[in-house]
Design an enzyme around this catalytic site. Structure first.
Site, PDB file in Angstrom:
ATOM      1  N   LYS A   3       0.842  -1.210   0.000  1.00 51.46           N
ATOM      2  CA  LYS A   3       0.000   0.000   0.000  1.00 51.46           C
ATOM      3  C   LYS A   3       0.871   1.251   0.000  1.00 51.46           C
ATOM      4  O   LYS A   3       0.703   2.143  -0.839  1.00 51.46           O
ATOM      5  CB  LYS A   3      -0.918  -0.006   1.228  1.00 51.46           C
ATOM      6  CG  LYS A   3      -1.758   1.246   1.365  1.00 51.46           C
ATOM      7  CD  LYS A   3      -2.582   1.246   2.634  1.00 51.46           C
ATOM      8  CE  LYS A   3      -1.758   1.642   3.842  1.00 51.46           C
ATOM      9  NZ  LYS A   3      -2.549   1.785   5.063  1.00 51.46           N
TER      10      LYS A   3
ATOM     11  N   CYS B 130     -27.084   5.206  -0.102  1.00 50.98           N
ATOM     12  CA  CYS B 130     -26.053   4.939  -1.104  1.00 50.98           C
ATOM     13  C   CYS B 130     -26.603   5.049  -2.530  1.00 50.98           C
ATOM     14  O   CYS B 130     -27.585   4.386  -2.869  1.00 50.98           O
ATOM     15  CB  CYS B 130     -25.481   3.541  -0.878  1.00 50.98           C
ATOM     16  SG  CYS B 130     -24.236   3.074  -2.092  1.00 50.98           S
TER      17      CYS B 130
HETATM   18  S1  SF4 Z   1     -22.682  -2.157   0.873  1.00 53.50           S
HETATM   19 FE1  SF4 Z   1     -23.174  -1.585  -1.244  1.00 53.50          FE
HETATM   20  S2  SF4 Z   1     -25.149  -0.519  -1.095  1.00 53.50           S
HETATM   21 FE2  SF4 Z   1     -24.289  -0.597   0.968  1.00 53.50          FE
HETATM   22  S3  SF4 Z   1     -23.196   1.358   1.164  1.00 53.50           S
HETATM   23 FE3  SF4 Z   1     -21.706  -0.170   0.448  1.00 53.50          FE
HETATM   24  S4  SF4 Z   1     -21.714   0.034  -1.781  1.00 53.50           S
HETATM   25 FE4  SF4 Z   1     -23.556   1.043  -1.016  1.00 53.50          FE
END
Ligand code: SF4
Length: 181
Positions: free
Chosen positions: A72, A157
């Site tokens: 990294k 999201c």
């Molecule tokens: S798990 Fe998937 S849907 Fe949930 S916040 Fe992360 S990217 Fe978005």
């Protein structure tokens, strides 16, 4: 990254690190494992002074040979220090989110990758090279605000309809807590 910011704030140069261990430990108190990190920085400073004329090495292999430097940091240094993109800087956020989104998997399987280095190699197989630098800050920001390690905010999201892990990661899920880089 936190260490770089702290050292830069104090304007510490390579040779300072060799002779200011007490100061170094005081500066690094804010980060974990500060005694080991201070010791590694001292060894690293000695190597850079004696072998690289006070500069940092300019290849991944040489960077990886420095104490405490993993893939990294080696890739991050190549990008920031040498403007030479040799690979993706995969930290815990990039590792976690790429797996949640189903962007990477173990070679020949559909299982999640287990370590960031495995994620880096899998991601580099398909992500266009011109995106290798941008992907880190993009996913780090996303990982700190929306797709957090504990209780991701899937309801907020914008990519939830494309995500195979949407609304499936619960607070009891321990996979990524035990697989941090
Ligand atoms: S798990 Fe998937 S849907 Fe949930 S916040 Fe992360 S990217 Fe978005």
């Amino acid at each position: 990254m936190m260490i770089f910011i702290l050292l830069r704030k104090e304007d510490l140069l390579c040779w300072h690190l060799l002779f200011c261990q007490a100061k170094l430990k005081r500066i690094l108190l804010a980060v974990g494992f500060y005694i080991r990190k201070a010791s590694n920085l001292k060894k690293m400073a000695h190597i850079c002074l004696t072998k690289y004329g006070g500069d940092i090495p300019n290849t991944i292999e040489e960077l990886l040979s420095l104490p405490g430097v993993g893939p990294k940091i080696a890739h991050l240094v190549m990008i920031i220090g040498w403007n030479n993109v040799q690979g993706i800087c995969v930290d815990t956020h990039v590792h976690r989110i790429c797996n949640r989104l189903g962007w990477v998997s173990r070679s020949g399987t559909t299982q999640r990758t287990s370590i960031p280095e495995e994620t880096r190699k899998a991601l580099q197989q398909w992500l266009p090279r011109e995106e290798w630098v941008a992907i880190n800050p993009l996913l780090v920001g996303f990982g700190r605000t929306i797709c957090t390690a504990l209780r991701p905010r899937c309801g907020e999201c914008g990519v939830s309809k494309f995500c195979p892990s949407a609304f499936k990661e619960t607070s009891s899920s321990s996979y990524f807590r035990s697989n941090k880089s």
